[in-house]
Design an enzyme around this catalytic site. Structure first.
Site, PDB file in Angstrom:
ATOM      1  N   SER A 138       0.814  -1.215   0.000  1.00 55.70           N
ATOM      2  CA  SER A 138       0.000   0.000   0.000  1.00 55.70           C
ATOM      3  C   SER A 138       0.845   1.262   0.000  1.00 55.70           C
ATOM      4  O   SER A 138       0.349   2.349  -0.312  1.00 55.70           O
ATOM      5  CB  SER A 138      -0.906   0.021   1.233  1.00 55.70           C
ATOM      6  OG  SER A 138      -0.128   0.100   2.425  1.00 55.70           O
ATOM      7  N   GLU A 163       4.253  -2.287  22.186  1.00 57.11           N
ATOM      8  CA  GLU A 163       4.564  -2.081  20.769  1.00 57.11           C
ATOM      9  C   GLU A 163       4.941  -0.619  20.554  1.00 57.11           C
ATOM     10  O   GLU A 163       4.218   0.280  20.975  1.00 57.11           O
ATOM     11  CB  GLU A 163       3.375  -2.427  19.880  1.00 57.11           C
ATOM     12  CG  GLU A 163       3.722  -2.266  18.397  1.00 57.11           C
ATOM     13  CD  GLU A 163       2.525  -2.427  17.478  1.00 57.11           C
ATOM     14  OE1 GLU A 163       2.553  -3.335  16.642  1.00 57.11           O
ATOM     15  OE2 GLU A 163       1.579  -1.634  17.607  1.00 57.11           O
TER      16      GLU A 163
END
Length: 220
Positions: A138, A163
Site C-alpha cells: 500500500s 509495541e
C-alpha cells in the site's frame, strides 16, 4: 483507576459468574501493567531526546503518542488468531495492548531512536518489522518494535511488552490519511480504490522529499 477487589465484589453480585469476574479482574490488572510499561518507555524516550538536545543540539523526536488497545479490538484480535476469548490467551499471544507512536523529524532519527532504545540493558527486543526498508504494498512505512521492560509493582517485578511504532512526520501524515481511507470512511468502494492508488504514489514522493530534506539538514 478501577479497583480490582471492587470489581470482583460488585460484578459477582450482579450478573457474572466467579470465573468471568476473575477473568475480567485479571484483564484490568494486566491493562494497568501495560499502561505502566508504556510510561516506562515514555520516560526513556523523553530522556533520550533530552540527551540529544544537550549533547548534539538536535531533537530526534518530534512528538510521542500513547495508545492503549480498546477491549473490542483486543477481542477481535483473539478471534482472528482463533484463540479462546479468555485472559489466559492474552499474555503469551497479544503484545500490543500498550503502544507508543514515536514521530521523528528525519529518516535517520528513526534508527537513532530505535538503536539507542534497544541498547538499554533492561529493554529486550521481541519482534522487529521494518516497513521503511521494506514498505507494504500500500506504501505504508514505519518501523515496528515489540519490546519488553521490567515493571516494578508492590510485590513483584513483571516483564511487560509494548509495541513501539517509529516513523517520520511525513510517514505519520500519510499513515493517518491511509488509515482513515481504509477504516474510518463510508465512501464508495470505487472512490476508496481510486484514492488508495493515489496514496501509493504519494508515499514514494514523501519518502523522496524527506530524504532530500535530510541531506540538506546534514549539510548545514
Amino acid at each position: 483507576m478501577i479497583n480490582v477487589n471492587q470489581i470482583k465484589k460488585e460484578l459477582g453480585e450482579v450478573f457474572l459468574g466467579n470465573e468471568d469476574v476473575d477473568d475480567f479482574s485479571a484483564l484490568v490488572s494486566y491493562y494497568q501493567l501495560c499502561r505502566a510499561a508504556v510510561g516506562e518507555f515514555g520516560t526513556k524516550l523523553e530522556n533520550l531526546d533530552s540527551d540529544y538536545q544537550v549533547r548534539h543540539d538536535h531533537n530526534p523526536i518530534h512528538h510521542i503518542e500513547v495508545r492503549m488497545k480498546d477491549v473490542g479490538s483486543l477481542l477481535g484480535k483473539l478471534r482472528r488468531k482463533e484463540l479462546p476469548v479468555r485472559f489466559s490467551s492474552i499474555p503469551d499471544h497479544i503484545y500490543d495492548i500498550g503502544g507508543l507512536r514515536v514521530i521523528t523529524n528525519y529518516l535517520d532519527d528513526v534508527y537513532t531512536v530505535a538503536d539507542n532504545l534497544l541498547a538499554q540493558d533492561d529493554v529486550k527486543l521481541i519482534k522487529r518489522k521494518d516497513y521503511i526498508k521494506n514498505p507494504k504494498p500500500s506504501g505504508y512505512r514505519s518501523l515496528h518494535l515489540v519490546v519488553t521492560v521490567p515493571v516494578f509493582q508492590a510485590d513483584s517485578v513483571q516483564v511487560t511488552p509494548v509495541e513501539i511504532q517509529i516513523r517520520t512526520v511525513g510517514m505519520d501524515m500519510w499513515g493517518s490519511l491511509e488509515h482513515k481511507l481504509r477504516y474510518k470512511t463510508e465512501a464508495p468502494a470505487e472512490k476508496v480504490e481510486k484514492y488508495s492508488k493515489e496514496l501509493q504514489g504519494y508515499a514514494d514522493e514523501i519518502n523522496n522529499i524527506e530524504s532530500n530534506m535530510q541531506n540538506i539538514f546534514h549539510k548545514l
